[in-house]
Write a protein that holds these residues in place. Structure first.
Motif: not given
Length: 78
Positions: A40-69
């Motif tokens: 099946g399919t589904v949409d993951l719906v995130l608030s702006r704050r949830e999206g920002e938190t997820l982005l920061e977590e992904l960047r940290w786990r991918l080793g991109l923390a502190g790099e150019v936005p």
């Protein structure tokens, strides 16, 4: 007791993220799989704050923390 099926989700091929500038909501289209079979399919719906938190977590786990936005893509309204 039954063991739950091994479900996972992946970004839906060919589908675009969409956002709402008024609310900041972001929709991420996903395809759902049981092992490697589509179920099946589904949409993951995130608030702006949830999206920002997820982005920061992904960047940290991918080793991109502190790099150019990441550059913002043009907003898609649907």
């Amino acid at each position: 007791m039954d063991t739950p099926a091994p479900l996972h989700a992946s970004p839906r091929r060919g589908a675009e993220l969409c956002s709402d500038s008024a609310t900041g909501e972001i929709r991420v289209p996903l395809s759902l799989f049981c092992v490697d079979e589509p179920v099946g399919t589904v949409d993951l719906v995130l608030s702006r704050r949830e999206g920002e938190t997820l982005l920061e977590e992904l960047r940290w786990r991918l080793g991109l923390a502190g790099e150019v936005p990441l550059q913002r893509r043009p907003e898609v309204a649907r």
